[in-house]
Scaffold this active site. Structure first.
Site, PDB file in Angstrom:
ATOM      1  N   GLU A 173       0.827  -1.214   0.000  1.00  0.00           N
ATOM      2  CA  GLU A 173       0.000   0.000   0.000  1.00  0.00           C
ATOM      3  C   GLU A 173       0.861   1.265   0.000  1.00  0.00           C
ATOM      4  O   GLU A 173       0.769   2.118   0.887  1.00  0.00           O
ATOM      5  CB  GLU A 173      -0.960  -0.003   1.184  1.00  0.00           C
ATOM      6  CG  GLU A 173      -2.004  -1.109   1.067  1.00  0.00           C
ATOM      7  CD  GLU A 173      -3.078  -1.075   2.136  1.00  0.00           C
ATOM      8  OE1 GLU A 173      -2.878  -0.448   3.189  1.00  0.00           O
ATOM      9  OE2 GLU A 173      -4.140  -1.682   1.909  1.00  0.00           O
ATOM     10  N   GLU A 361      -5.536  -8.335  -0.981  1.00  0.00           N
ATOM     11  CA  GLU A 361      -6.210  -8.181   0.317  1.00  0.00           C
ATOM     12  C   GLU A 361      -7.673  -7.871   0.085  1.00  0.00           C
ATOM     13  O   GLU A 361      -8.008  -7.045  -0.784  1.00  0.00           O
ATOM     14  CB  GLU A 361      -5.617  -7.019   1.133  1.00  0.00           C
ATOM     15  CG  GLU A 361      -4.258  -7.279   1.702  1.00  0.00           C
ATOM     16  CD  GLU A 361      -3.771  -6.136   2.594  1.00  0.00           C
ATOM     17  OE1 GLU A 361      -4.611  -5.460   3.223  1.00  0.00           O
ATOM     18  OE2 GLU A 361      -2.542  -5.924   2.630  1.00  0.00           O
TER      19      GLU A 361
HETATM   20  C1  BGP Z   1      -4.354  -2.807   4.887  1.00  0.00           C
HETATM   21  C2  BGP Z   1      -3.009  -3.326   5.283  1.00  0.00           C
HETATM   22  C3  BGP Z   1      -2.993  -4.537   6.137  1.00  0.00           C
HETATM   23  C4  BGP Z   1      -4.218  -4.738   6.973  1.00  0.00           C
HETATM   24  C5  BGP Z   1      -5.513  -4.310   6.351  1.00  0.00           C
HETATM   25  C6  BGP Z   1      -6.700  -4.253   7.274  1.00  0.00           C
HETATM   26  O1  BGP Z   1      -4.307  -1.424   4.901  1.00  0.00           O
HETATM   27  O2  BGP Z   1      -2.200  -3.600   4.167  1.00  0.00           O
HETATM   28  O3  BGP Z   1      -1.779  -4.587   6.798  1.00  0.00           O
HETATM   29  O4  BGP Z   1      -4.072  -4.697   8.279  1.00  0.00           O
HETATM   30  O5  BGP Z   1      -5.419  -3.086   5.693  1.00  0.00           O
HETATM   31  O6  BGP Z   1      -6.631  -3.087   8.029  1.00  0.00           O
HETATM   32  P1  BGP Z   1      -6.823  -3.087   9.586  1.00  0.00           P
HETATM   33  O7  BGP Z   1      -5.820  -4.045  10.100  1.00  0.00           O
HETATM   34  O8  BGP Z   1      -6.565  -1.701  10.021  1.00  0.00           O
HETATM   35  O9  BGP Z   1      -8.212  -3.520   9.822  1.00  0.00           O
END
Ligand code: BGP
Length: 467
Positions: A173, A361
């Site tokens: 990201e 993701e």
């Molecule tokens: C993205 C990231 C992850 C992950 C996910 C979910 O931004 O690449 O590392 O954690 O989001 O976000 P969160 O963990 O804040 O719910």
């Protein structure tokens, strides 16, 4: 779906491994982030300080459970597992001449376990972390020398895992840099000008890594990774449509460079307008041109709404949030759930770049309940994943999008990046670990585990599940 479609799952070193100081590992920027919650912001401390609660230090303890975890992933039928290498296991401070052999051995074992389970690793080189030593001594990505250190790390892992890993992603990201630069760089209080300078160095580092990787193994497939917070104009008011375009431009700033090989005309105008032009050296633009990625990895969780109108109710979300969308429901953490948006995202990205896409993701963060009999009935997660898979299938089968794979986020419960909580669970495998430190660490397949097993076994045909 095509036969070799990569059904998988995703995680990241600092959110799953724990073992933060084991076997010579150095302190990473992620090790300095405290636990927060929906209402309490995570704090980024100056190094690891006594008296603070740092969730990455133990996380889900994949460091000691990787064999069991990868075996379970294999049982689920995963074709690939996306995770990251902790840079600090390999170069603890970041500027050493020689790597830490114990760190390299750990990933030898992880990739061996993947191979035994029939799983293809998909590896992020830097997932929201870097050696804290590079922040302290060199000012992180503000300093061009960090490119050199990053490339030394890349060369080490590319050579070591040349025949074990084929799919790589450079920075997780990367577009987060425009919104929370401290996450990607460990630097706080940067001016806008400094942010774009640091970003220029990261983009150069990414391009150089792509070229180097292809030299080391021409079969490597090296991708970029962006968050894709799709946004809609609030309505057909032209100013709102323009506002939506401008909101999305903040993200394309990165992908245009990594995919097309150079800054867009709009990006250059933006620098001029705000005095943000980064300093470059001769040859930089050529390097960016040479280092185009092979595919586009992106995360997709929710969509946003863009509007110039003030005082609108806002929704939470990954990275930016936006105006609330009255047509969508939201997760317990306020992220607006929009499966059709995934089809729109796939179409938009493919139309723009004509490069293979990889959804690295997607998922639902929820407070799951472990029942006394060891079950977790996460029907809401099945419903979320099912709705998104339906849409990705439409994008592939009806719209002709070239999609490499799909890796739902946090396939095994892990620490949330945004809040630092264990409680915000994404997994299809439950980890008995709580924010107050209690829990046995034991793993329990959730209902979604068995559902996804069927989905993979049928190559996406059988999506039925109890919702
Ligand atoms: C993205 C990231 C992850 C992950 C996910 C979910 O931004 O690449 O590392 O954690 O989001 O976000 P969160 O963990 O804040 O719910």
């Amino acid at each position: 779906m095509k036969e070799n479609f990569l059904w998988g799952g995703a995680a990241a070193a600092n959110q799953i491994e724990g073992g933060w100081d084991m076997d010579g590992k150095g302190v990473s920027t992620a090790d300095c982030l405290t636990r927060g919650s929906l209402t309490k912001k995570r704090e980024y401390t100056d190094g690891v300080l006594p008296g603070y609660d740092y969730p990455s230090h133990e996380a889900s303890d994949f460091y000691h459970h990787y064999e069991e975890d990868i075996r379970l992933l294999g049982e689920m039928g995963l074709k690939c597992f996306r995770t990251s290498i902790a840079w600090t296991r390999i170069f603890p401070e970041g500027d050493e001449e020689e790597p830490n052999e114990a760190g390299l051995e750990f990933y030898d074992k992880v990739f061996e376990a993947c191979k035994n389970a029939g799983i293809e690793p998909v590896i992020t080189l830097s997932h929201f972390e870097m050696p804290y030593g590079l922040v302290k001594k060199y000012n992180s990505w503000l300093n061009r020398r960090t490119i050199e250190f990053f490339i030394r790390y890349c060369e080490t892992v590319f050579r070591r895992y040349r025949d074990k890993v084929k799919y790589w992603l450079t920075f997780n990201e990367i577009n987060f840099m425009s919104f929370h630069p401290e996450i990607g760089s460990g630097l706080r209080g940067l001016t806008q000008k400094e942010v774009y300078q640091a970003v220029h160095h990261m983009l150069l580092a990414s391009a150089r890594a792509v070229c180097l990787g292809h030299e080391i193994n021409p079969d490597f497939r090296i991708g970029m990774m962006m968050a894709y917070p799709l946004s809609y104009p609030e309505n057909c008011r032209p100013e709102n449509v323009l506002c939506q375009i401008q909101d999305m431009d903040r993200h394309y700033y990165y992908s245009d460079v990594q995919v097309r090989g150079g800054y867009s005309a709009k990006a250059r105008k933006f620098w001029e307008r705000y005095g943000l032009t980064p300093s470059m050296e001769p040859g930089d633009e050529e390097e960016l041109r040479a280092g185009c990625v092979d595919f586009i990895g992106f995360s997709y969780y929710q969509s946003n709404v863009s509007s110039v109108e003030k005082g609108k109710e806002r929704a939470a979300g990954n990275m930016t949030g936006g105006v609330k969308n009255p047509y969508l429901k939201a997760s317990q953490w306020g992220w607006q759930i929009d499966p059709v948006g995934l089809r729109i995202a796939l179409n938009t990205l493919y139309d723009r770049y004509q490069k293979p896409l990889f959804i690295v993701e997607n998922g639902l963060g929820a407070a799951d309940q472990l029942e006394k009999d060891g079950h977790v009935h996460d029907t809401y997660r099945i419903a979320y994943l099912k709705a998104h898979i339906e849409q990705l299938k439409l994008a592939v089968e009806e719209d002709g999008v070239d999609l490499i794979g799909y890796t739902p986020w946090g396939i095994i419960d892990l620490v949330s990046a945004g809040t630092g909580e264990m409680k915000k669970r994404y997994g299809l495998i439950y980890v008995d670990k709580n924010d107050d430190g209690t829990g046995t660490g034991k793993r329990y397949p959730k209902d979604s585990f068995y559902w996804y097993q069927k989905v993979i076994a049928s190559n996406g045909e059988d999506l039925d599940g109890q919702e």
